[in-house]
Design a protein around this motif. Structure first.
Motif, mmCIF file in Angstrom:
data_model
loop_
_atom_site.group_PDB
_atom_site.id
_atom_site.type_symbol
_atom_site.label_atom_id
_atom_site.label_comp_id
_atom_site.label_asym_id
_atom_site.label_seq_id
_atom_site.Cartn_x
_atom_site.Cartn_y
_atom_site.Cartn_z
ATOM 1 N N LEU A 94 -39.004 -5.571 -27.652
ATOM 2 C CA LEU A 94 -39.281 -4.361 -28.428
ATOM 3 C C LEU A 94 -38.769 -4.568 -29.849
ATOM 4 O O LEU A 94 -37.912 -5.412 -30.097
ATOM 5 C CB LEU A 94 -38.548 -3.154 -27.826
ATOM 6 C CG LEU A 94 -38.845 -2.783 -26.381
ATOM 7 C CD1 LEU A 94 -37.814 -1.772 -25.884
ATOM 8 C CD2 LEU A 94 -40.255 -2.229 -26.257
ATOM 9 N N GLY A 95 -39.275 -3.749 -30.745
ATOM 10 C CA GLY A 95 -38.729 -3.758 -32.094
ATOM 11 C C GLY A 95 -39.479 -4.654 -33.050
ATOM 12 O O GLY A 95 -40.493 -5.255 -32.710
ATOM 13 N N GLN A 96 -38.947 -4.713 -34.242
ATOM 14 C CA GLN A 96 -39.626 -5.416 -35.315
ATOM 15 C C GLN A 96 -38.606 -6.190 -36.131
ATOM 16 O O GLN A 96 -37.463 -5.749 -36.267
ATOM 17 C CB GLN A 96 -40.313 -4.381 -36.205
ATOM 18 C CG GLN A 96 -41.606 -4.866 -36.773
ATOM 19 C CD GLN A 96 -42.176 -3.895 -37.778
ATOM 20 O OE1 GLN A 96 -41.446 -3.316 -38.565
ATOM 21 N NE2 GLN A 96 -43.483 -3.732 -37.754
ATOM 22 N N MET A 97 -39.045 -7.314 -36.670
ATOM 23 C CA MET A 97 -38.132 -8.106 -37.468
ATOM 24 C C MET A 97 -38.818 -8.550 -38.751
ATOM 25 O O MET A 97 -39.978 -8.942 -38.743
ATOM 26 C CB MET A 97 -37.693 -9.320 -36.666
ATOM 27 C CG MET A 97 -36.803 -10.261 -37.426
ATOM 28 S SD MET A 97 -36.156 -11.558 -36.366
ATOM 29 C CE MET A 97 -37.639 -12.436 -35.968
ATOM 30 N N HIS A 98 -38.112 -8.458 -39.864
ATOM 31 C CA HIS A 98 -38.643 -8.922 -41.141
ATOM 32 C C HIS A 98 -37.802 -10.100 -41.605
ATOM 33 O O HIS A 98 -36.579 -10.019 -41.595
ATOM 34 C CB HIS A 98 -38.582 -7.814 -42.191
ATOM 35 C CG HIS A 98 -39.452 -6.651 -41.861
ATOM 36 N ND1 HIS A 98 -40.630 -6.399 -42.499
ATOM 37 C CD2 HIS A 98 -39.313 -5.685 -40.922
ATOM 38 C CE1 HIS A 98 -41.184 -5.311 -41.978
ATOM 39 N NE2 HIS A 98 -40.399 -4.859 -41.028
ATOM 40 N N ILE A 99 -38.491 -11.139 -42.022
ATOM 41 C CA ILE A 99 -37.767 -12.324 -42.480
ATOM 42 C C ILE A 99 -38.336 -12.764 -43.816
ATOM 43 O O ILE A 99 -39.555 -12.879 -43.962
ATOM 44 C CB ILE A 99 -37.909 -13.470 -41.464
ATOM 45 C CG1 ILE A 99 -37.101 -13.138 -40.224
ATOM 46 C CG2 ILE A 99 -37.427 -14.785 -42.058
ATOM 47 C CD1 ILE A 99 -37.087 -14.237 -39.210
ATOM 48 N N GLN A 145 -39.491 -14.342 -28.427
ATOM 49 C CA GLN A 145 -40.126 -13.113 -28.894
ATOM 50 C C GLN A 145 -39.326 -11.902 -28.442
ATOM 51 O O GLN A 145 -38.975 -11.809 -27.269
ATOM 52 C CB GLN A 145 -41.523 -13.000 -28.275
ATOM 53 C CG GLN A 145 -42.568 -13.802 -28.985
ATOM 54 C CD GLN A 145 -43.427 -12.932 -29.877
ATOM 55 O OE1 GLN A 145 -43.463 -11.724 -29.716
ATOM 56 N NE2 GLN A 145 -44.107 -13.560 -30.826
ATOM 57 N N PRO A 146 -39.052 -10.970 -29.339
ATOM 58 C CA PRO A 146 -38.372 -9.760 -28.890
ATOM 59 C C PRO A 146 -39.301 -8.936 -27.994
ATOM 60 O O PRO A 146 -40.515 -8.972 -28.154
ATOM 61 C CB PRO A 146 -38.076 -9.015 -30.189
ATOM 62 C CG PRO A 146 -39.043 -9.554 -31.183
ATOM 63 C CD PRO A 146 -39.330 -10.966 -30.776
ATOM 64 N N GLY A 152 -37.311 -17.344 -34.364
ATOM 65 C CA GLY A 152 -38.727 -17.245 -33.995
ATOM 66 C C GLY A 152 -39.050 -17.965 -32.703
ATOM 67 O O GLY A 152 -40.214 -18.098 -32.343
ATOM 68 N N PRO A 202 -43.329 -7.633 -30.969
ATOM 69 C CA PRO A 202 -43.989 -7.947 -29.700
ATOM 70 C C PRO A 202 -45.494 -7.785 -29.832
ATOM 71 O O PRO A 202 -45.959 -6.834 -30.456
ATOM 72 C CB PRO A 202 -43.417 -6.905 -28.734
ATOM 73 C CG PRO A 202 -42.246 -6.321 -29.392
ATOM 74 C CD PRO A 202 -42.413 -6.498 -30.847
ATOM 75 N N ILE A 216 -42.154 -10.179 -37.394
ATOM 76 C CA ILE A 216 -42.307 -10.568 -35.992
ATOM 77 C C ILE A 216 -42.125 -9.338 -35.130
ATOM 78 O O ILE A 216 -41.168 -8.589 -35.300
ATOM 79 C CB ILE A 216 -41.276 -11.642 -35.618
ATOM 80 C CG1 ILE A 216 -41.582 -12.925 -36.393
ATOM 81 C CG2 ILE A 216 -41.290 -11.907 -34.120
ATOM 82 C CD1 ILE A 216 -40.580 -14.015 -36.200
ATOM 83 N N ILE A 264 -34.075 -15.269 -31.562
ATOM 84 C CA ILE A 264 -35.103 -14.326 -32.017
ATOM 85 C C ILE A 264 -35.317 -14.482 -33.522
ATOM 86 O O ILE A 264 -36.444 -14.556 -34.001
ATOM 87 C CB ILE A 264 -34.716 -12.876 -31.647
ATOM 88 C CG1 ILE A 264 -34.907 -12.676 -30.143
ATOM 89 C CG2 ILE A 264 -35.568 -11.875 -32.426
ATOM 90 C CD1 ILE A 264 -34.520 -11.307 -29.639
ATOM 91 N N ILE A 265 -34.212 -14.583 -34.268
ATOM 92 C CA ILE A 265 -34.354 -14.737 -35.720
ATOM 93 C C ILE A 265 -35.054 -16.057 -36.045
ATOM 94 O O ILE A 265 -35.855 -16.147 -36.970
ATOM 95 C CB ILE A 265 -32.972 -14.653 -36.412
ATOM 96 C CG1 ILE A 265 -32.350 -13.281 -36.165
ATOM 97 C CG2 ILE A 265 -33.104 -14.914 -37.911
ATOM 98 C CD1 ILE A 265 -30.926 -13.142 -36.632
ATOM 99 N N TYR A 269 -39.615 -22.924 -33.922
ATOM 100 C CA TYR A 269 -40.887 -22.219 -33.879
ATOM 101 C C TYR A 269 -42.006 -23.047 -34.507
ATOM 102 O O TYR A 269 -41.834 -23.623 -35.555
ATOM 103 C CB TYR A 269 -40.812 -20.875 -34.609
ATOM 104 C CG TYR A 269 -42.193 -20.306 -34.756
ATOM 105 C CD1 TYR A 269 -42.802 -19.691 -33.666
ATOM 106 C CD2 TYR A 269 -42.927 -20.484 -35.913
ATOM 107 C CE1 TYR A 269 -44.090 -19.255 -33.741
ATOM 108 C CE2 TYR A 269 -44.244 -20.042 -35.998
ATOM 109 C CZ TYR A 269 -44.815 -19.428 -34.902
ATOM 110 O OH TYR A 269 -46.110 -19.026 -34.973
ATOM 111 N N ARG A 307 -42.156 -12.827 -43.311
ATOM 112 C CA ARG A 307 -42.847 -12.781 -42.022
ATOM 113 C C ARG A 307 -42.377 -11.562 -41.261
ATOM 114 O O ARG A 307 -41.232 -11.145 -41.366
ATOM 115 C CB ARG A 307 -42.513 -14.028 -41.189
ATOM 116 C CG ARG A 307 -43.275 -15.245 -41.611
ATOM 117 C CD ARG A 307 -43.055 -16.357 -40.619
ATOM 118 N NE ARG A 307 -41.684 -16.809 -40.599
ATOM 119 C CZ ARG A 307 -41.041 -17.178 -39.504
ATOM 120 N NH1 ARG A 307 -41.637 -17.110 -38.333
ATOM 121 N NH2 ARG A 307 -39.801 -17.592 -39.560
#
Lengths: 257, 293
Positions: free
Chosen positions: A79-84, A76-77, A73, B28, B26, A70-71, B133, B24
């Motif tokens: 649920l939820g949100q990810m910041h990178i 795809q998760p 990329g 759903p 990400i 997931i990290i 990715y 970035r």
């Protein structure tokens, strides 16, 4: 500063016993369900500070690899949100996305392009990568002729040479011989000093103790503990002693729509 | 290039994160996904690399190499000439049957192999899907390009045949690039649909060669479109390959009938719909590709 932040991340896999079930579900327009669910990750709230090296530990099937995917990329998760913040390179379960009939050299260039590095830039770094991988004439042979150790050597060499801000390593290093492992951990130490963020999945508690700043213990797709390794590693060892505490891997019926 | 380098170079300093890959987020994605085509342009180097690699590996381990690009359509043309031209006496609109057939065979072969190639491309590149990715659209796009090389090489035979039969092309020849583009977009549109569906249902991979066979007989490859009965022509025009072949014959051999224009126009429309809907569908399901490999 945070390099990677996961907020309420969850990943669900829909398990279809037979492909026809997927078709049936489509016919019923999802009013009837023919699949079961597997939650590989649930309620993940984690922050990875820039410059820190974190070990992800936990029993098999606890969601470590899924979290790295997931990290990275790739996955795809649900649920939820990810910041990178920054460029991510990953060595996920043997090989960094190598095409088996491309040569090592071609794969390195291909990987560079996928990471958004131009061909010229990559050509300049080829020698450095070949040097670090140290696989001799195999560099110009198709990757399918490689031993698993050679694949990891090339993958690691590529991943670190493209100058990542965030490096993800999934158990891969265990395949390399001792000499290469030493070389890799030297490099990881150097990257640490350069302020890079590293997330490592490993079953080697020695590596956790000597090369990581902190550890995250996963069990059944949930975070059991996060903190200094001298606090988390004993919890992991304790978990390994008591088989009943390891979360069962069960599929569940989907929640009613 | 110089500019690119300086960007990467500046990122070598240990404290600053790479500037060209900013923060970035990400999460759903639901509902209508934005098409994000500029991203595709950013990755054009990758498209070229994948396409070039496909071309160079295709005939690598074969004895006669790239000659296969010529042998296949040429032998088919000879077979069709014997069975359909000589034995079944299918009319060929005033030109010799071999060249009538070959001018239709060329675009058909391109369309067919580009469609098959791009619909198989996702599975063929599964190691990339699960490990790194990048915009997934890159893969089917790259797979639609290599058959163009075969197309170019087998065109040499056509030039030879036109000299042999003494047929000079008219100004219609200028339309060839547009027709090639039409064949490309149609094959890509079909490839996106079939490739994405093929990830969900592997059955599609058994279906594709079958669809292609049916399509060939529903296209004017071995017969002129004037043989199609009046009442079926509207339906016939829905087959985008029909318009492509009709267009090539018109452009190369100046053969056209009253219904040619209608067939070509509906082909353009169907092709555009196929491509647009294909991109939208592909974008909707691509997030699951890594889970489905």
């Amino acid at each position: 500063m945070t390099a990677v932040a996961l907020r309420q991340i969850a990943k669900r896999y829909d398990i279809y016993q037979r492909p026809i079930d997927r078709l049936k579900e489509l016919m019923w327009r999802n009013r009837k369900s023919y699949h079961r669910e597997f939650w590989a990750l649930r309620d993940i709230d984690l922050e990875f500070e820039r410059g820190l090296t974190t070990a992800l530990i936990g029993p098999n099937g606890s969601g470590k690899s899924t979290m790295l995917q997931i990290i990275a990329g790739v996955v795809q998760p649900t649920l939820g949100q990810m910041h990178i913040a920054g460029r991510v390179t990953a060595i996920l379960e043997l090989g960094a996305g190598f095409q088996s009939d491309y040569t090592g050299r071609e794969n390195v260039i291909l990987n560079g392009m996928i990471l958004g590095i131009g061909k010229d830039e990559m050509l300049e770094r080829l020698d450095e990568i070949a040097d670090f991988a140290d696989i001799g004439d195999f560099f110009d042979q198709p990757v399918k002729t490689y031993s698993s150790g050679m694949v990891v050597r090339l993958a690691f060499a590529t991943a670190i040479t493209v100058d990542p801000d965030i490096l993800l390593v999934d158990e891969a290093l265990a395949v390399g011989d001792v000499a290469f492992q030493v070389k890799c951990f030297d490099k990881i130490d150097a990257l640490q000093k350069a302020g890079k963020t590293i997330i490592l999945v490993t079953h080697s508690m020695d590596a956790v103790k000597s090369h990581c700043h902190q550890a995250v213990l996963l069990n059944g797709g949930k975070v059991m503990a996060k903190g200094k390794q001298d606090k988390v590693v004993p919890m992991y060892l304790d978990l390994m002693e008591r088989a009943d505490a390891v979360a069962a891997k069960v599929f569940t019926a989907p929640a009613a729509v | 290039m110089e500019k690119d380098k300086s960007k990467v170079r500046s990122s070598v300093s240990p404290q600053e994160p790479n500037t060209h890959q900013p923060r970035r987020i990400i999460q759903p994605q639901t509902g209508w996904v934005c098409l994000n085509l500029p991203e595709l342009v950013e990755y054009r180097e990758l498209i070229w690399l994948l396409a070039w690699r496909d071309v160079s590996s295709r005939y690598k381990q074969t004895a006669v190499g790239i000659a296969w690009a010529v042998i296949q359509p040429f032998v088919l043309m000879v077979v069709f000439t014997v069975f359909f031209g000589n034995m079944a006496k299918i009319p060929s609109e005033g030109v010799p049957y071999p060249i009538f057939n070959y001018a239709g065979m060329l675009p058909w072969q391109y369309f067919f192999s580009a469609m098959v190639n791009s619909s198989n491309s996702l599975l063929a590149n599964s190691p990339l899907l699960t490990k790194v990715y990048f915009p997934r659209l890159v893969i089917p796009c790259a797979a639609t390009l290599p058959p163009l090389i075969d197309f170019g090489i087998s065109s040499i035979i056509l030039v030879g045949m036109m000299i042999y039969f003494g047929i000079a092309p008219g100004l219609g020849l200028l339309w060839i690039p547009a027709l090639v583009l039409l064949a490309f977009t149609t094959a890509l549109g079909a490839g996106l649909w079939l490739g994405a569906l093929g990830m969900l249902y592997r059955d599609v991979h058994h279906l594709v060669p079958f669809i292609a066979q049916v399509l060939m007989f529903a296209s004017p490859v071995v017969y002129p479109s004037t043989l199609v009965p009046e009442k079926w022509r509207a339906l016939y025009g829905l087959n985008p390959a029909a318009g492509i072949i009709e267009g090539f014959r018109w452009s190369l051999l100046s053969i056209h009938s009253p219904q040619s224009t209608a067939i070509i126009c509906s082909s353009v429309a169907v092709s555009l719909i196929l491509l647009l809907s294909g991109i939208i569908y592909f974008r909707q399901v691509e997030k699951d590709f890594a889970d489905l490999v």
